[in-house]
Design a protein around this motif. Structure first.
Motif, PDB file in Angstrom:
ATOM      1  N   ARG A   1       2.927   5.856  -7.374  1.00 47.34           N
ATOM      2  CA  ARG A   1       1.897   6.690  -8.007  1.00 47.34           C
ATOM      3  C   ARG A   1       2.258   8.189  -7.940  1.00 47.34           C
ATOM      4  O   ARG A   1       1.983   8.945  -8.862  1.00 47.34           O
ATOM      5  CB  ARG A   1       0.540   6.458  -7.358  1.00 47.34           C
ATOM      6  CG  ARG A   1      -0.582   7.051  -8.171  1.00 47.34           C
ATOM      7  CD  ARG A   1      -1.981   6.856  -7.615  1.00 47.34           C
ATOM      8  NE  ARG A   1      -2.140   5.760  -6.692  1.00 47.34           N
ATOM      9  CZ  ARG A   1      -2.780   5.885  -5.538  1.00 47.34           C
ATOM     10  NH1 ARG A   1      -3.283   7.036  -5.167  1.00 47.34           N
ATOM     11  NH2 ARG A   1      -2.900   4.845  -4.755  1.00 47.34           N
TER      12      ARG A   1
ATOM     13  N   ASN B   1       0.845  -1.216   0.000  1.00 46.76           N
ATOM     14  CA  ASN B   1       0.000   0.000   0.000  1.00 46.76           C
ATOM     15  C   ASN B   1       0.870   1.252   0.000  1.00 46.76           C
ATOM     16  O   ASN B   1       0.624   2.200  -0.744  1.00 46.76           O
ATOM     17  CB  ASN B   1      -0.888   0.030   1.236  1.00 46.76           C
ATOM     18  CG  ASN B   1      -2.098  -0.864   1.081  1.00 46.76           C
ATOM     19  OD1 ASN B   1      -2.473  -1.217  -0.036  1.00 46.76           O
ATOM     20  ND2 ASN B   1      -2.694  -1.243   2.193  1.00 46.76           N
TER      21      ASN B   1
ATOM     22  N   GLY C   1      -6.077   2.639   1.878  1.00 46.40           N
ATOM     23  CA  GLY C   1      -4.778   1.948   1.886  1.00 46.40           C
ATOM     24  C   GLY C   1      -3.969   2.198   3.148  1.00 46.40           C
ATOM     25  O   GLY C   1      -3.537   1.255   3.813  1.00 46.40           O
TER      26      GLY C   1
ATOM     27  N   ASN D   1       1.616   3.704  -3.307  1.00 47.56           N
ATOM     28  CA  ASN D   1       1.337   5.152  -3.181  1.00 47.56           C
ATOM     29  C   ASN D   1       2.550   5.928  -3.673  1.00 47.56           C
ATOM     30  O   ASN D   1       2.419   6.900  -4.433  1.00 47.56           O
ATOM     31  CB  ASN D   1       1.108   5.535  -1.718  1.00 47.56           C
ATOM     32  CG  ASN D   1      -0.312   5.250  -1.272  1.00 47.56           C
ATOM     33  OD1 ASN D   1      -1.179   4.948  -2.082  1.00 47.56           O
ATOM     34  ND2 ASN D   1      -0.536   5.326   0.031  1.00 47.56           N
TER      35      ASN D   1
HETATM   36 MG   LIG Z   1      -2.983   3.912  -1.410  1.00 45.64          MG
END
Ligand SMILES: [Mg+2]
Ligand SMILES: Nc1ncnc2c1ncn2[C@@H]1O[C@H](COP(=O)(O)OP(=O)(O)OP(=O)(O)O)[C@@H](O)[C@H]1O
Length: 439
Positions: free
Chosen positions: A355, A348, A406, A352
């Motif tokens: 991203r 998670n 998340g 992140n």
């Molecule tokens: Mg996330």
């Protein structure tokens, strides 16, 4: 029964018991002291009498010597074995002569029927005559004095008990009042009127209880608020994809969308359904992490392996986004954790990072002051300072966010592993997440 009444009764009972024991002790002591005192007085009177006998004053005027006091005495001559002089009945003296030894100067109480007497015996010029002066006082007279003294004592005790009861009532009230006030504050907490809860002035243990009640009310308030937000956010998050699906489904049914538009609509519907599935699965996982005991299966794991597995799993996503993953493992420490869950938490955080990163994500594992630390950082735009405190709450998301669950899941897993997670700004420019485990 009220606490104050109970305390007052307890105090007063204790007091009455103590006073009763003291009274009984004093009652028996009084008589001993009175007898002792009476013996000394008889001795003094005897001495004076003997002095007068020596100065050859008329022996019948004894009475005048001591005012109107009626003296009870007799003189016994040892040689003739006769009573020379007496103010007492003859048979009484006869009885005593038969039962008591007149030559002892330390006499017990002499009895005669039910009556008892305090006795004092003095020799009259022992060198010349073998005569003794015997003075007696009935014990009844002393017992009367004893009773009189004792009833005064009881009167003083009763006044004392009264005053102390009033005082203890006042003191216990001071003790109990904060508890009573606290009870009203608890009633407010029970009715969830947290804003109306007021502090109560108290000292000692009651103060500690008051502080705990106050902290508990605040914690409960925070919890209820967060539950409230959770339901608001959850219903909002679930409603949005459902409305999109409903819109497309009705459009296709009513023939508003045709051919390509209809195909496109179906694709959106599938995507939204997948998103719904993801949200629901994550919510179920969070609920399980919160409440189920055996969902978490611990085993001894090499932390370096967890980092390598994370990198392996993240590589496809990273290459898709053209982001490089660097990892540095500086310790071979082993920890007791649920590997699959911890991998999920790591994924998670790392996904992140990928991203939001511009070009790279850096993962580090190292030991510092009896702590094992894992940091995940990126060179992206970072996180706003205002957002940081709530970042790990459910459904909190920023720009480029997805469901916002998340990090809440990551925190729940890490806390179940006896660790903690925090967020900061990275020296690379983006966000830095630090996971800490105590050794
Ligand atoms: Mg996330
Ligand atoms: N590395 C990061 N850089 C910048 N912002 C981040 C980073 N990591 C998290 N965030 C911000 O924190 C928010 C919450 O993250 P979280 O992982 O909880 O939810 P999400 O990624 O939006 O959804 P998901 O449930 O799919 O993970 C994100 O929406 C994002 O705005």
């Amino acid at each position: 029964m009220k606490l104050q009444t109970q305390l007052t009764i307890a105090f007063t009972t204790l007091l009455i018991i103590i006073m009763s024991i003291v009274s009984i002790m004093i009652y028996s002591l009084i008589l001993d002291v009175l007898i002792q005192n009476e013996r000394e007085q008889l001795q003094e009177k005897g001495d004076i009498l003997i002095q007068f006998l020596m100065s050859e004053v008329n022996i019948n005027n004894f009475g005048q010597l001591f005012g109107d006091e009626s003296l009870q005495l007799f003189i016994y001559d040892g040689n003739t074995e006769q009573v020379v002089l007496s103010t007492l009945p003859e048979n009484l003296i006869q009885y005593w002569m038969e039962n008591y030894d007149i030559n002892k100067y330390d006499q017990p109480l002499w009895k005669a029927g039910d009556e008892r007497y305090v006795v004092s015996i003095l020799p009259i010029y022992p060198d010349l005559l073998d005569q003794e002066l015997v003075l007696v006082t009935p014990l009844d007279d002393l017992q009367e004095v004893q009773r009189d003294l004792f009833s005064r004592l009881i009167f003083i005790f009763l006044i004392g008990i009264g005053i102390i009861s009033i005082l203890s009532h006042y003191l216990t009230r001071r003790l109990v009042t904060p508890l009573t006030k606290l009870k009203y504050q608890l009633k407010k907490i029970e009715k969830r009127k947290f804003d109306e809860v007021k502090r109560v002035k108290a000292t000692g243990e009651i103060k500690e209880v008051e502080q705990s009640v106050y902290d508990m009310a605040n914690e409960l308030n925070r919890y209820i608020q967060s539950q409230h937000h959770f339901f608001q956010n959850a219903s909002h998050e679930l409603k949005t994809p459902l409305m999109t699906i409903q819109g497309y489904a009705e459009g296709i049914r009513d023939g508003i969308f045709e051919k390509e538009a209809s195909d496109r609509g179906l694709e959106v519907m599938v995507a939204e359904i997948n998103r719904l599935k993801k949200i629901i699965n994550e919510m179920i996982l969070l609920a399980k992490l919160d409440s189920e005991e055996n969902i978490y299966k611990e085993e001894k794991v090499k932390m370096a392996d967890v980092i390598i597995s994370t990198v392996d799993r993240a590589l496809p996503l990273a290459s898709e986004k053209q982001v490089k993953i660097d990892h540095y493992v500086e310790t071979d420490v082993m920890l007791n954790v649920d590997t699959e869950k911890l991998l999920r938490a790591m994924m998670n955080i790392v996904s992140n990072g990928i991203r939001h990163a511009t070009s790279k994500v850096v993962i580090r594992l190292y030991k510092e002051n009896q702590q094992v630390k894992i940091t995940v950082e990126d060179d992206g735009e970072g996180i706003d300072k205002e957002m940081m405190p709530q970042l790990f709450q459910r459904f909190i998301k920023g720009k480029n966010g997805e469901t916002g669950l998340g990090l809440a899941i990551s925190r729940a897993i890490i806390e179940r592993s006896n660790g903690s997670i925090s967020v900061n700004r990275s020296t690379l420019g983006g966000a830095q997440f630090t996971i800490t485990f105590q050794l």
